[in-house]
Write a protein that holds these residues in place. Sequence first.
Motif, PDB file in Angstrom:
ATOM      1  N   PHE A  61       0.802  -1.222   0.000  1.00 42.93           N
ATOM      2  CA  PHE A  61       0.000   0.000   0.000  1.00 42.93           C
ATOM      3  C   PHE A  61       0.837   1.275   0.000  1.00 42.93           C
ATOM      4  O   PHE A  61       0.397   2.322   0.473  1.00 42.93           O
ATOM      5  N   GLY A  62       2.048   1.171  -0.527  1.00 39.34           N
ATOM      6  CA  GLY A  62       2.902   2.348  -0.605  1.00 39.34           C
ATOM      7  C   GLY A  62       3.786   2.484   0.623  1.00 39.34           C
ATOM      8  O   GLY A  62       3.424   2.055   1.725  1.00 39.34           O
ATOM      9  N   HIS A  63       4.925   3.090   0.420  1.00 40.96           N
ATOM     10  CA  HIS A  63       5.866   3.292   1.517  1.00 40.96           C
ATOM     11  C   HIS A  63       5.316   4.296   2.525  1.00 40.96           C
ATOM     12  O   HIS A  63       4.684   5.284   2.168  1.00 40.96           O
ATOM     13  N   ARG A  64       5.586   3.992   3.785  1.00 38.89           N
ATOM     14  CA  ARG A  64       5.213   4.864   4.909  1.00 38.89           C
ATOM     15  C   ARG A  64       3.714   5.199   4.886  1.00 38.89           C
ATOM     16  O   ARG A  64       3.320   6.360   5.058  1.00 38.89           O
ATOM     17  N   HIS A  65       2.893   4.187   4.702  1.00 37.75           N
ATOM     18  CA  HIS A  65       1.454   4.431   4.733  1.00 37.75           C
ATOM     19  C   HIS A  65       1.085   5.025   6.092  1.00 37.75           C
ATOM     20  O   HIS A  65       1.500   4.516   7.139  1.00 37.75           O
ATOM     21  N   PRO A  66       0.309   6.103   6.124  1.00 41.49           N
ATOM     22  CA  PRO A  66       0.053   6.811   7.392  1.00 41.49           C
ATOM     23  C   PRO A  66      -0.503   5.923   8.499  1.00 41.49           C
ATOM     24  O   PRO A  66      -0.114   6.069   9.661  1.00 41.49           O
ATOM     25  N   LEU A  67      -1.414   5.002   8.172  1.00 39.92           N
ATOM     26  CA  LEU A  67      -1.995   4.163   9.216  1.00 39.92           C
ATOM     27  C   LEU A  67      -0.955   3.211   9.803  1.00 39.92           C
ATOM     28  O   LEU A  67      -0.892   3.030  11.030  1.00 39.92           O
ATOM     29  N   ILE A  68      -0.129   2.625   8.955  1.00 39.90           N
ATOM     30  CA  ILE A  68       0.899   1.705   9.460  1.00 39.90           C
ATOM     31  C   ILE A  68       1.913   2.465  10.311  1.00 39.90           C
ATOM     32  O   ILE A  68       2.309   2.000  11.385  1.00 39.90           O
ATOM     33  N   VAL A  69       2.320   3.634   9.845  1.00 46.11           N
ATOM     34  CA  VAL A  69       3.260   4.460  10.613  1.00 46.11           C
ATOM     35  C   VAL A  69       2.665   4.811  11.980  1.00 46.11           C
ATOM     36  O   VAL A  69       3.331   4.713  13.020  1.00 46.11           O
ATOM     37  N   GLN A  70       1.399   5.213  11.991  1.00 43.21           N
ATOM     38  CA  GLN A  70       0.731   5.585  13.246  1.00 43.21           C
ATOM     39  C   GLN A  70       0.697   4.413  14.222  1.00 43.21           C
ATOM     40  O   GLN A  70       1.019   4.569  15.409  1.00 43.21           O
ATOM     41  N   ARG A  71       0.325   3.226  13.718  1.00 40.40           N
ATOM     42  CA  ARG A  71       0.214   2.065  14.595  1.00 40.40           C
ATOM     43  C   ARG A  71       1.584   1.621  15.120  1.00 40.40           C
ATOM     44  O   ARG A  71       1.694   1.149  16.258  1.00 40.40           O
ATOM     45  N   LEU A  76       5.179   1.270  19.741  1.00 32.83           N
ATOM     46  CA  LEU A  76       6.501   1.525  20.317  1.00 32.83           C
ATOM     47  C   LEU A  76       6.398   2.246  21.658  1.00 32.83           C
ATOM     48  O   LEU A  76       7.288   2.128  22.510  1.00 32.83           O
ATOM     49  N   ASP A  77       5.301   2.959  21.868  1.00 38.33           N
ATOM     50  CA  ASP A  77       5.104   3.656  23.142  1.00 38.33           C
ATOM     51  C   ASP A  77       4.716   2.708  24.277  1.00 38.33           C
ATOM     52  O   ASP A  77       4.740   3.109  25.450  1.00 38.33           O
ATOM     53  N   THR A  78       4.318   1.460  23.931  1.00 41.40           N
ATOM     54  CA  THR A  78       3.849   0.564  24.990  1.00 41.40           C
ATOM     55  C   THR A  78       4.679  -0.711  25.134  1.00 41.40           C
ATOM     56  O   THR A  78       5.020  -1.107  26.243  1.00 41.40           O
ATOM     57  N   LEU A  79       4.996  -1.374  24.016  1.00 47.14           N
ATOM     58  CA  LEU A  79       5.725  -2.636  24.103  1.00 47.14           C
ATOM     59  C   LEU A  79       6.524  -2.824  22.826  1.00 47.14           C
ATOM     60  O   LEU A  79       5.952  -2.863  21.734  1.00 47.14           O
ATOM     61  N   ASP A  80       7.842  -2.932  22.967  1.00 51.19           N
ATOM     62  CA  ASP A  80       8.687  -3.131  21.786  1.00 51.19           C
ATOM     63  C   ASP A  80       8.885  -4.615  21.483  1.00 51.19           C
ATOM     64  O   ASP A  80       8.743  -5.062  20.347  1.00 51.19           O
ATOM     65  N   HIS A 324      10.794 -25.277  17.937  1.00 43.56           N
ATOM     66  CA  HIS A 324      11.344 -24.383  16.917  1.00 43.56           C
ATOM     67  C   HIS A 324      11.057 -22.961  17.368  1.00 43.56           C
ATOM     68  O   HIS A 324       9.955 -22.654  17.817  1.00 43.56           O
ATOM     69  N   SER A 325      12.048 -22.096  17.278  1.00 37.91           N
ATOM     70  CA  SER A 325      11.824 -20.729  17.748  1.00 37.91           C
ATOM     71  C   SER A 325      12.743 -19.751  17.033  1.00 37.91           C
ATOM     72  O   SER A 325      13.761 -20.122  16.450  1.00 37.91           O
ATOM     73  N   HIS A 326      12.339 -18.488  17.088  1.00 39.37           N
ATOM     74  CA  HIS A 326      13.170 -17.362  16.673  1.00 39.37           C
ATOM     75  C   HIS A 326      13.127 -16.340  17.808  1.00 39.37           C
ATOM     76  O   HIS A 326      12.096 -16.185  18.474  1.00 39.37           O
ATOM     77  N   SER A 327      14.216 -15.655  18.018  1.00 42.77           N
ATOM     78  CA  SER A 327      14.270 -14.697  19.130  1.00 42.77           C
ATOM     79  C   SER A 327      13.190 -13.636  19.032  1.00 42.77           C
ATOM     80  O   SER A 327      12.653 -13.175  20.035  1.00 42.77           O
ATOM     81  N   TYR A 328      12.868 -13.254  17.785  1.00 43.57           N
ATOM     82  CA  TYR A 328      11.884 -12.184  17.588  1.00 43.57           C
ATOM     83  C   TYR A 328      10.513 -12.718  17.190  1.00 43.57           C
ATOM     84  O   TYR A 328       9.700 -11.990  16.622  1.00 43.57           O
ATOM     85  N   THR A 329      10.251 -13.995  17.489  1.00 39.42           N
ATOM     86  CA  THR A 329       8.941 -14.570  17.183  1.00 39.42           C
ATOM     87  C   THR A 329       7.816 -13.690  17.739  1.00 39.42           C
ATOM     88  O   THR A 329       7.821 -13.310  18.902  1.00 39.42           O
ATOM     89  N   GLY A 330       6.836 -13.389  16.868  1.00 37.22           N
ATOM     90  CA  GLY A 330       5.660 -12.630  17.304  1.00 37.22           C
ATOM     91  C   GLY A 330       5.980 -11.233  17.777  1.00 37.22           C
ATOM     92  O   GLY A 330       5.270 -10.686  18.632  1.00 37.22           O
ATOM     93  N   ASN A 331       6.999 -10.605  17.222  1.00 40.14           N
ATOM     94  CA  ASN A 331       7.393  -9.260  17.653  1.00 40.14           C
ATOM     95  C   ASN A 331       6.189  -8.308  17.621  1.00 40.14           C
ATOM     96  O   ASN A 331       5.495  -8.213  16.606  1.00 40.14           O
ATOM     97  N   PRO A 332       5.920  -7.585  18.714  1.00 39.41           N
ATOM     98  CA  PRO A 332       4.740  -6.721  18.780  1.00 39.41           C
ATOM     99  C   PRO A 332       4.706  -5.624  17.721  1.00 39.41           C
ATOM    100  O   PRO A 332       3.631  -5.296  17.202  1.00 39.41           O
ATOM    101  N   LEU A 333       5.857  -5.040  17.404  1.00 37.01           N
ATOM    102  CA  LEU A 333       5.885  -3.997  16.378  1.00 37.01           C
ATOM    103  C   LEU A 333       5.482  -4.552  15.016  1.00 37.01           C
ATOM    104  O   LEU A 333       4.670  -3.967  14.299  1.00 37.01           O
ATOM    105  N   ALA A 334       6.061  -5.701  14.663  1.00 36.77           N
ATOM    106  CA  ALA A 334       5.729  -6.310  13.379  1.00 36.77           C
ATOM    107  C   ALA A 334       4.259  -6.723  13.338  1.00 36.77           C
ATOM    108  O   ALA A 334       3.583  -6.545  12.317  1.00 36.77           O
ATOM    109  N   CYS A 335       3.749  -7.258  14.451  1.00 36.79           N
ATOM    110  CA  CYS A 335       2.343  -7.651  14.488  1.00 36.79           C
ATOM    111  C   CYS A 335       1.426  -6.437  14.367  1.00 36.79           C
ATOM    112  O   CYS A 335       0.374  -6.507  13.711  1.00 36.79           O
ATOM    113  N   ALA A 336       1.809  -5.328  14.993  1.00 40.40           N
ATOM    114  CA  ALA A 336       1.013  -4.101  14.874  1.00 40.40           C
ATOM    115  C   ALA A 336       0.986  -3.611  13.436  1.00 40.40           C
ATOM    116  O   ALA A 336      -0.055  -3.167  12.929  1.00 40.40           O
TER     117      ALA A 336
END
Length: 456
Positions: A61-71, A76-80, A324-336
């Motif tokens: 949906f284009g680089h730096r989509h406003p909704l994705i940036v906002q979320r 980042l203000d609550t859980l990294d 099986h695991s990755h250190s960043y499994t389910g990262n909150p930022l990526a999920c947001a």
Amino acid sequence: MTPASDWAARSLASVWHPCTQMKDHEWLPMVPIASAEGVWLTDTDGKRYLDAVSSWWTNLFGHRHPLIVQRLKEQLDTLDHVMFAGFTHEPAVKLAEKLCELTQLDRCFYADNGSSAVEVALKMSAHYWRNTGQPSRTRFIALSNGYHGETLGALAVGGTGLYRDAYAPMLMQPVFVQSPDCFERSPGTSWEDHSRRTFAHMEFALEQHAHETAAVIVEPLVQCAGGMRMYHPIYLTMLREACTRHGVHLIVDEIATGFGRTGLLWASDWAKISRASAQPIRGDFMCLSKGLTGGTLPLAAVMTTHKIYEAFYDDYGSYKAFLHSHSYTGNPLACAAALATLEILESENWLARNREVGHLMWMRMSELLSHPHVAEVRQQGMILAVELMKNPNKKIAYPASERRGLRVYQHALTKGVLLRPLGNVVYLMPPYVIESKEVELMTRTAIEGIHLATRD
């Protein structure tokens, strides 16, 4: 602002770039990007480039989509980040619930990228058979010319020699079956008939190897890194039926084709469980990544069934757990970011719009159908590919050393368009938000580049 030449020199002095022969950059300029917005990338000298390949097929949906940036900022203000073993969090739970709804599958296992998702699916399938008393079922069946990533398991089930040959001694040996690639069809043969006929090779492989096979893995409809080769959905319908009949898992790799890229939500949605049914097929596993976060952060998901999940559900000492695991499994930022991406996807009828934009791309590129060095122009939704050949009538390819596709790339950069051909296949896979005037620039530039690149 630091000049582009400085950043390029510093990058070449310290960075090893992916999918690159670094010596090329003795003469091929490195392009340092400073910012991006919508379909546009801007370098450190202020020159803009239309991102016609969605930055390796990730940017929906284009680089730096406003909704994705906002979320992302809100998250980042609550859980990294927090470890995902024994802990959970809202973005991961909501995303898993949403993906289960969209895929019509029951469980979501997170990974970091597409290759990792394929590794998870392969391991989970083989482990399932071990847990259910059939430990000898450890082989996989895959298509020639396929590509599923570059970690060792994913690379092993890829049939594209360009990526795997150097590492062949390190890889497990799957059963490779002839691809239904419709570029290889005989003159006068329809896509459907060709795909039906080539399925005989898959049926034979299943008859011979089902007893030792964990799963069949395919890219639905488009073998992307293999040159954007395409096939008819009837092959997937036949494959789903055959895997069920032979008791073999089906892994559907929707990493590049998912989230509307082909004109339906999943490429596998084009295949129905039967001619009499409107219900689309489903794999036992579905691998997702790339567009999942709208091109912002690494994240992947492997979707599967409750039946497969149940085979791992036991007391700890049984060794049935999926370790099986990755250190960043389910990262909150990526999920947001992924949740915001799915919200955008549901905000309007993007599937219909993608089909309209795909039609516009076809109309603009159709003049190449009569080009003396174009063997095929093919399309599936917002993926359009042009196959360049020295002699299309005799299917004589250009020597790889001539790098005709690279000439198209170089021309496009001078015109402010990012194209990255796959060998001598020039393809267009832009973000969904591209406008008609930008489609005109992209297609005109590609056509000009093809004319220049095929001059003897």
